[in-house]
Design an enzyme around this catalytic site. Structure first.
Site, PDB file in Angstrom:
ATOM      1  N   ASP A 163       0.864  -1.181   0.000  1.00  0.00           N
ATOM      2  CA  ASP A 163       0.000   0.000   0.000  1.00  0.00           C
ATOM      3  C   ASP A 163       0.900   1.231   0.000  1.00  0.00           C
ATOM      4  O   ASP A 163       1.145   1.837   1.034  1.00  0.00           O
ATOM      5  CB  ASP A 163      -0.909  -0.022   1.236  1.00  0.00           C
ATOM      6  CG  ASP A 163      -1.911   1.117   1.241  1.00  0.00           C
ATOM      7  OD1 ASP A 163      -2.663   1.238   0.261  1.00  0.00           O
ATOM      8  OD2 ASP A 163      -1.937   1.886   2.222  1.00  0.00           O
ATOM      9  N   ILE A 164       1.389   1.594  -1.158  1.00  0.00           N
ATOM     10  CA  ILE A 164       2.394   2.652  -1.281  1.00  0.00           C
ATOM     11  C   ILE A 164       1.735   4.027  -1.405  1.00  0.00           C
ATOM     12  O   ILE A 164       2.016   4.936  -0.634  1.00  0.00           O
ATOM     13  CB  ILE A 164       3.320   2.371  -2.482  1.00  0.00           C
ATOM     14  CG1 ILE A 164       3.967   0.973  -2.344  1.00  0.00           C
ATOM     15  CG2 ILE A 164       4.379   3.454  -2.587  1.00  0.00           C
ATOM     16  CD1 ILE A 164       4.817   0.787  -1.111  1.00  0.00           C
ATOM     17  N   GLU A 165       0.877   4.223  -2.387  1.00  0.00           N
ATOM     18  CA  GLU A 165       0.059   5.437  -2.558  1.00  0.00           C
ATOM     19  C   GLU A 165       0.869   6.740  -2.520  1.00  0.00           C
ATOM     20  O   GLU A 165       0.433   7.728  -1.936  1.00  0.00           O
ATOM     21  CB  GLU A 165      -1.054   5.477  -1.509  1.00  0.00           C
ATOM     22  CG  GLU A 165      -2.017   4.305  -1.600  1.00  0.00           C
ATOM     23  CD  GLU A 165      -3.255   4.492  -0.744  1.00  0.00           C
ATOM     24  OE1 GLU A 165      -3.863   5.585  -0.809  1.00  0.00           O
ATOM     25  OE2 GLU A 165      -3.619   3.551  -0.014  1.00  0.00           O
ATOM     26  N   GLN A 166       2.038   6.737  -3.135  1.00  0.00           N
ATOM     27  CA  GLN A 166       2.883   7.937  -3.151  1.00  0.00           C
ATOM     28  C   GLN A 166       2.995   8.490  -4.575  1.00  0.00           C
ATOM     29  O   GLN A 166       2.985   7.718  -5.538  1.00  0.00           O
ATOM     30  CB  GLN A 166       4.276   7.593  -2.613  1.00  0.00           C
ATOM     31  CG  GLN A 166       4.277   7.135  -1.163  1.00  0.00           C
ATOM     32  CD  GLN A 166       5.580   6.491  -0.762  1.00  0.00           C
ATOM     33  OE1 GLN A 166       6.654   6.949  -1.129  1.00  0.00           O
ATOM     34  NE2 GLN A 166       5.495   5.407   0.005  1.00  0.00           N
ATOM     35  N   MET A 208      -8.515   0.694  -5.901  1.00  0.00           N
ATOM     36  CA  MET A 208      -9.240   1.508  -4.923  1.00  0.00           C
ATOM     37  C   MET A 208     -10.246   2.404  -5.646  1.00  0.00           C
ATOM     38  O   MET A 208      -9.985   3.575  -5.923  1.00  0.00           O
ATOM     39  CB  MET A 208      -8.252   2.324  -4.092  1.00  0.00           C
ATOM     40  CG  MET A 208      -7.301   1.443  -3.285  1.00  0.00           C
ATOM     41  SD  MET A 208      -6.097   2.373  -2.298  1.00  0.00           S
ATOM     42  CE  MET A 208      -5.035   3.013  -3.603  1.00  0.00           C
TER      43      MET A 208
END
Length: 365
Positions: free
Chosen positions: A126-129, A192
């Site tokens: 879950d990196i989301e950067q 997502m």
């Protein structure tokens, strides 16, 4: 006594030496439950566990994977394994910290050893950067997925490595990843399909968290860049957004204050996230009751706060989720899941029980 309670000070030593079992042994009444889940599942129902003991009331007849986004609970691990469901770690690391290949390898080794020590079945990255093409982070992220998958599959046979992606591959929130390569390199992507108003490019008007047509367009884009539908799990929201309205018209248009985000004048950051359980307590007492937008195919309602100001709440319920779940089946996606499993009302209230059961049922049309 839970897993490693007696030897918790030694956990760091265990990770350093690469121990494959936890100090103190299997915490389950049946030692067989500490074995990793190896059997493949035809259809995924992917659950993010965040807090509390709500997991005891999940629909375990269908749950296939539980991602741990909370402190480790050995009781949950044992129970999930007893139901044939995988129990996986959360993997989150600043990409700037692992551009160096040695640091990246050390991070992966730490996660593999932690999964072994806790008798777990893989990891959800879950990196989301923000990542831009032609940067060191762009190639680092792809390498991270490749090396993590190889390490977990080697060290924990049958383990699962997944990667969380935004609702579309079109550089959403500057997440310009190598999506095709990442999908090839891990077991599947958790898409997502929510927070789709993080950048509002049209009018500053409240709208659905996950409007149907926009959600489906995101999947079409993933497939158009040669990602196999079987590599995609649809994530749906079990929460909504509460927006304060600068002005609310008779045709239910809620004008929003401007809150710029990544180039857009408006965003859902001007609102606040609300759990489904809270929404169900509020909607019947609202000034409008449940309304339905047939363009966005989502429910919403209006209410007045204690100051007399109007608010509009957009959310997903069994009707809107069922439409998306039907699309999952039609297109042959890998499965469906939600953020998160603990946002429903699992109390003994009979009405809440019906509402909660309906939300779980909506995942499987």
């Amino acid at each position: 006594m839970g897993l490693c309670d007696a030897g918790r000070p030694l956990l760091g030593l265990l990770l350093l030496v690469g121990a494959s079992v936890c100090w103190g042994g299997c915490p389950c009444s049946d030692p067989a439950l500490c074995q990793p889940i190896k059997e493949p599942r035809d259809f995924e129902v992917y659950v993010f566990y965040v807090k509390g003991k709500n997991w005891k009331s999940y629909d375990w007849a269908h749950v296939t994977t539980v991602a741990l986004f909370a402190p480790y609970d050995p009781e949950l691990m044992c129970f999930a394994h007893s139901r044939g469901a995988r129990f996986v770690l959360k993997g989150d690391v600043p990409l700037k910290d692992i551009v160096d290949s040695e640091k990246r390898s050390a991070w992966i080794a730490e996660k593999v050893n932690l999964a072994k020590a806790q008798y777990m079945d893989g990891i959800n990255l879950d990196i989301e950067q923000p990542v831009l093409p032609h940067t060191p982070e762009y190639s680092t992220l792809t390498a991270l997925v490749k090396e993590t998958t190889e390490a977990f599959h080697t060290e924990i046979p049958g383990s699962q490595v997944t990667f969380d992606v935004p609702w579309s591959p079109a550089c959403i929130d500057l997440r310009c990843y190598n999506y095709t390569a990442i999908a090839d390199l891990c077991d599947f992507l958790f898409v997502m399909s929510y927070d789709e108003q993080s950048q509002i490019w049209t009018e500053c008007i409240a709208g659905a968290n996950a409007p149907f047509n926009q959600t489906i367009a995101g999947y079409e884009k993933f497939i158009n860049i040669s990602i196999d539908p079987k590599k995609l799990v649809m994530g749906v929201p079990w929460y909504g957004y509460d927006y304060g309205c600068l002005n609310l018209t008779q045709d239910h248009r809620c004008k929003l204050a401007k809150k710029p985000f990544r180039g857009a004048e408006c965003s859902d950051a001007v609102g606040r996230q609300v759990p489904f359980r809270t929404i169900m307590k509020q909607v019947n007492d609202s000034v409008s009751g449940r309304l339905w937008n047939d363009v966005q195919k989502a429910p919403f309602y209006n209410y007045k706060d204690s100051k007399g100001d109007f608010h509009q709440v957009w959310y997903d319920d069994p009707e809107s989720i069922s439409l998306k779940a039907t699309y999952v089946k039609k297109l042959g996606l890998r499965g469906i899941g939600m953020w998160n499993g603990d946002l429903l009302d699992y109390s003994s209230d009979p009405i809440a029980q019906q509402q909660t059961a309906a939300m779980w049922k909506a995942l499987l049309p």
